[in-house]
Design a protein around this motif. Structure first.
Motif, PDB file in Angstrom:
ATOM      1  N   ALA A  15      37.020  82.209  73.994  1.00 57.75           N
ATOM      2  CA  ALA A  15      37.353  80.850  74.425  1.00 57.75           C
ATOM      3  C   ALA A  15      36.555  80.461  75.664  1.00 57.75           C
ATOM      4  O   ALA A  15      36.064  81.325  76.394  1.00 57.75           O
ATOM      5  N   ASP A  16      36.448  79.166  75.891  1.00 58.83           N
ATOM      6  CA  ASP A  16      35.817  78.669  77.119  1.00 58.83           C
ATOM      7  C   ASP A  16      36.650  77.512  77.678  1.00 58.83           C
ATOM      8  O   ASP A  16      37.268  76.766  76.926  1.00 58.83           O
ATOM      9  N   LYS A  17      36.642  77.403  79.009  1.00 66.27           N
ATOM     10  CA  LYS A  17      37.396  76.381  79.761  1.00 66.27           C
ATOM     11  C   LYS A  17      38.896  76.534  79.516  1.00 66.27           C
ATOM     12  O   LYS A  17      39.617  75.571  79.239  1.00 66.27           O
ATOM     13  N   CYS A  18      39.346  77.747  79.630  1.00 71.07           N
ATOM     14  CA  CYS A  18      40.707  78.045  79.211  1.00 71.07           C
ATOM     15  C   CYS A  18      41.240  79.286  79.924  1.00 71.07           C
ATOM     16  O   CYS A  18      40.463  80.079  80.462  1.00 71.07           O
ATOM     17  N   ASP A  42      39.125  81.600  83.371  1.00 71.78           N
ATOM     18  CA  ASP A  42      39.020  82.984  82.898  1.00 71.78           C
ATOM     19  C   ASP A  42      38.331  83.108  81.544  1.00 71.78           C
ATOM     20  O   ASP A  42      37.661  84.088  81.272  1.00 71.78           O
ATOM     21  N   ASP A  43      38.534  82.101  80.681  1.00 69.07           N
ATOM     22  CA  ASP A  43      37.842  82.065  79.398  1.00 69.07           C
ATOM     23  C   ASP A  43      38.016  83.386  78.649  1.00 69.07           C
ATOM     24  O   ASP A  43      37.067  84.181  78.510  1.00 69.07           O
ATOM     25  N   PRO A  44      39.233  83.627  78.145  1.00 66.51           N
ATOM     26  CA  PRO A  44      39.595  84.954  77.638  1.00 66.51           C
ATOM     27  C   PRO A  44      39.042  85.264  76.247  1.00 66.51           C
ATOM     28  O   PRO A  44      38.552  84.379  75.544  1.00 66.51           O
ATOM     29  N   ALA A  54      31.623  87.574  80.387  1.00 70.36           N
ATOM     30  CA  ALA A  54      31.524  86.915  81.695  1.00 70.36           C
ATOM     31  C   ALA A  54      30.664  85.665  81.567  1.00 70.36           C
ATOM     32  O   ALA A  54      29.841  85.542  80.661  1.00 70.36           O
ATOM     33  N   ASP A  55      30.879  84.764  82.506  1.00 67.03           N
ATOM     34  CA  ASP A  55      29.998  83.604  82.696  1.00 67.03           C
ATOM     35  C   ASP A  55      29.044  83.994  83.813  1.00 67.03           C
ATOM     36  O   ASP A  55      29.466  84.171  84.959  1.00 67.03           O
ATOM     37  N   VAL A  56      27.774  84.166  83.471  1.00 73.07           N
ATOM     38  CA  VAL A  56      26.803  84.557  84.506  1.00 73.07           C
ATOM     39  C   VAL A  56      25.731  83.484  84.681  1.00 73.07           C
ATOM     40  O   VAL A  56      24.644  83.749  85.196  1.00 73.07           O
ATOM     41  N   GLY A  72      30.627  78.383  74.827  1.00 77.60           N
ATOM     42  CA  GLY A  72      30.381  77.621  76.040  1.00 77.60           C
ATOM     43  C   GLY A  72      29.416  78.383  76.936  1.00 77.60           C
ATOM     44  O   GLY A  72      28.357  78.854  76.487  1.00 77.60           O
ATOM     45  N   ASP A  73      29.791  78.559  78.209  1.00 75.33           N
ATOM     46  CA  ASP A  73      28.887  79.235  79.147  1.00 75.33           C
ATOM     47  C   ASP A  73      29.215  80.726  79.300  1.00 75.33           C
ATOM     48  O   ASP A  73      28.793  81.360  80.270  1.00 75.33           O
ATOM     49  N   ASP A  74      29.943  81.284  78.334  1.00 72.78           N
ATOM     50  CA  ASP A  74      30.328  82.692  78.425  1.00 72.78           C
ATOM     51  C   ASP A  74      29.583  83.567  77.435  1.00 72.78           C
ATOM     52  O   ASP A  74      29.434  83.207  76.255  1.00 72.78           O
ATOM     53  N   ILE A  75      29.140  84.731  77.924  1.00 74.54           N
ATOM     54  CA  ILE A  75      28.523  85.744  77.072  1.00 74.54           C
ATOM     55  C   ILE A  75      29.600  86.770  76.740  1.00 74.54           C
ATOM     56  O   ILE A  75      30.254  87.307  77.645  1.00 74.54           O
TER      57      ILE A  75
END
Ligand code: F6R
Ligand code: MG
Ligand code: MG
Length: 381
Positions: free
Chosen positions: A131-134, A233-235, A12-14, A52-55
């Motif tokens: 992935a991020d921004k995707c 969603d950044d899968p 998730a991006d938190v 990116g901004d996802d953990i």
């Protein structure tokens, strides 16, 4: 035969540091700590990845897919990271956590989930892509290449196991149902669906020589959970490699095009998916371009030996250069399609709100002067 092991990747991006580009180290340290506390208890092993901004929480355990205790741990861990994000005033703190309280399974609550359960092979190479921004449809093309395209994966022609083909489980994100198709014999049918990357998502792939799971992608779409755009969603994607499954090099080869995906700035643009090292997975140009990292592991009795930073390699320099060239080209389109997404995708963004300002000024075509003339011509009928 050993007992099955489950690999759960929950992400998730938190909260972003700075903007939507990265995750603050304190948040990552907290996530690491909370998962480590469960090693030898709920978990066999764990690691935390970031793109990116996802953990991205990576956990191995023996409880199977969709286990409430594992999902609870992931939810609590992401919530703890979100608490830090709030305290530090990180951007979009708590963004993807779309429920007030945990209710048994994080699916439908904001986070993305990819889980697979299998008996560990004598040697178990695993690649985890984050992935991020995707959007999740970004995995369709590379998965097709790895598992069904002999021009990418010669094992489909040369290897007696791979040659037996694969079963693709395709998820229809609009209707919420799944379809299994066998390759090679149904490959054209498969492509009729998975070419539509906004709707049909490859959820699982099984090797037909052993009926074992080989790939699992997260198919959750944030807009379906939140009902509006709150972030892309950044899968995540997990792929098992070698010994009758695609080789590591066949898996990575599928990412050398720098293919386009929906995402990028405001989740509203097509952009090239750039394979990046862990360190460079910071989307900053036009909040992108979309990034993907690849973490390699050897799984040994449930222990995650790794990660190895697979894309930190000059072999991907040309792909990255192409992505930059494609980014220049697409950016030159400004707000015009196909750089900007088609209207159906834009419905979930803030664009319709802006357009509403002139909603009352649209005139029906019947009232336009040219139509009046057309009506007169109609007398000749
Ligand atoms: C993409 C993304 C960003 C933001 C953009 C605007 O997934 O999250 O591109 O959409 O930075 O963000 P706000 O509206 O929060 O200023
Ligand atoms: Mg974000
Ligand atoms: Mg993100």
């Amino acid at each position: 035969m050993g007992s099955p092991v489950t690999l759960s990747v929950i992400k998730a991006d938190v909260g972003g540091y700075v903007g939507h580009s990265r995750v603050h180290p304190e948040m990552l340290a907290k996530a690491e700590e909370l998962l480590q506390q469960q090693r030898g208890k709920l978990l066999i092993d764990s690691t935390v990845l970031v793109c990116g901004d996802d953990i991205d929480l990576v956990m191995t355990h023996e409880r199977g897919n969709d286990h409430p205790a594992i999902h609870q741990l992931a939810w609590d861990t992401l919530t703890a990271a979100a608490d830090i994000a709030h305290r530090l005033k990180m951007y979009g703190a708590g963004q993807d956590l779309q429920a007030d309280a945990f209710s048994g399974n994080v699916k439908g609550m904001g986070p993305g989930v990819a889980e697979m359960t299998f008996i560990e092979r004598p040697s178990e190479p695993i690649l985890i892509f984050c992935a991020d921004k995707c959007a999740p449809g970004a995995w369709n093309l590379p998965l097709y290449k790895m598992f069904a395209d002999p021009m990418n994966s010669p094992g489909l022609v040369i290897d007696t196991k791979m040659n037996q083909g694969a079963t693709f489980e395709v998820f229809d994100a609009v209707e919420g149902k799944s379809l299994k198709l066998n390759t090679p014999e149904e490959v054209y049918l498969l492509l009729t669906f998975i070419g539509s990357t906004g709707r049909y998502l490859i959820k699982n792939i099984y090797m037909r020589f052993c009926n074992d799971v080989a790939a699992t992608g997260s198919v959750q779409r944030l807009k379906d959970v939140a009902g509006r755009y709150i972030g892309k969603d950044d899968p995540v994607l997990v792929v098992r490699g070698q010994a009758g499954f695609p080789a590591l090099g066949e898996i990575t080869e599928a990412f050398t095009l720098g293919h386009t995906t929906a995402g990028w700035m405001r989740g509203s643009h097509q952009g090239p998916l750039m394979p990046c090292s862990f360190d460079t997975a910071r989307p900053v140009r036009f909040d992108g371009p979309p990034r993907v990292i690849c973490a390699g592991f050897q799984l040994a009795h449930g222990k995650l030996l790794g990660p190895v930073d697979i894309f930190d390699n000059p072999a991907f320099d040309r792909t990255r250069a192409r992505c930059n060239a494609v980014a220049d080209y697409l950016r030159a389109h400004g707000v015009f399609e196909p750089h900007r997404l088609h209207p159906e995708e834009m419905e979930y963004t803030t664009l319709p709100e802006v357009q509403k300002q002139v909603a009352h000024r649209w005139e029906s075509e019947d009232k336009l002067p040219s139509k009046v003339g057309a009506g007169v011509g109609g007398d000749f009928d």
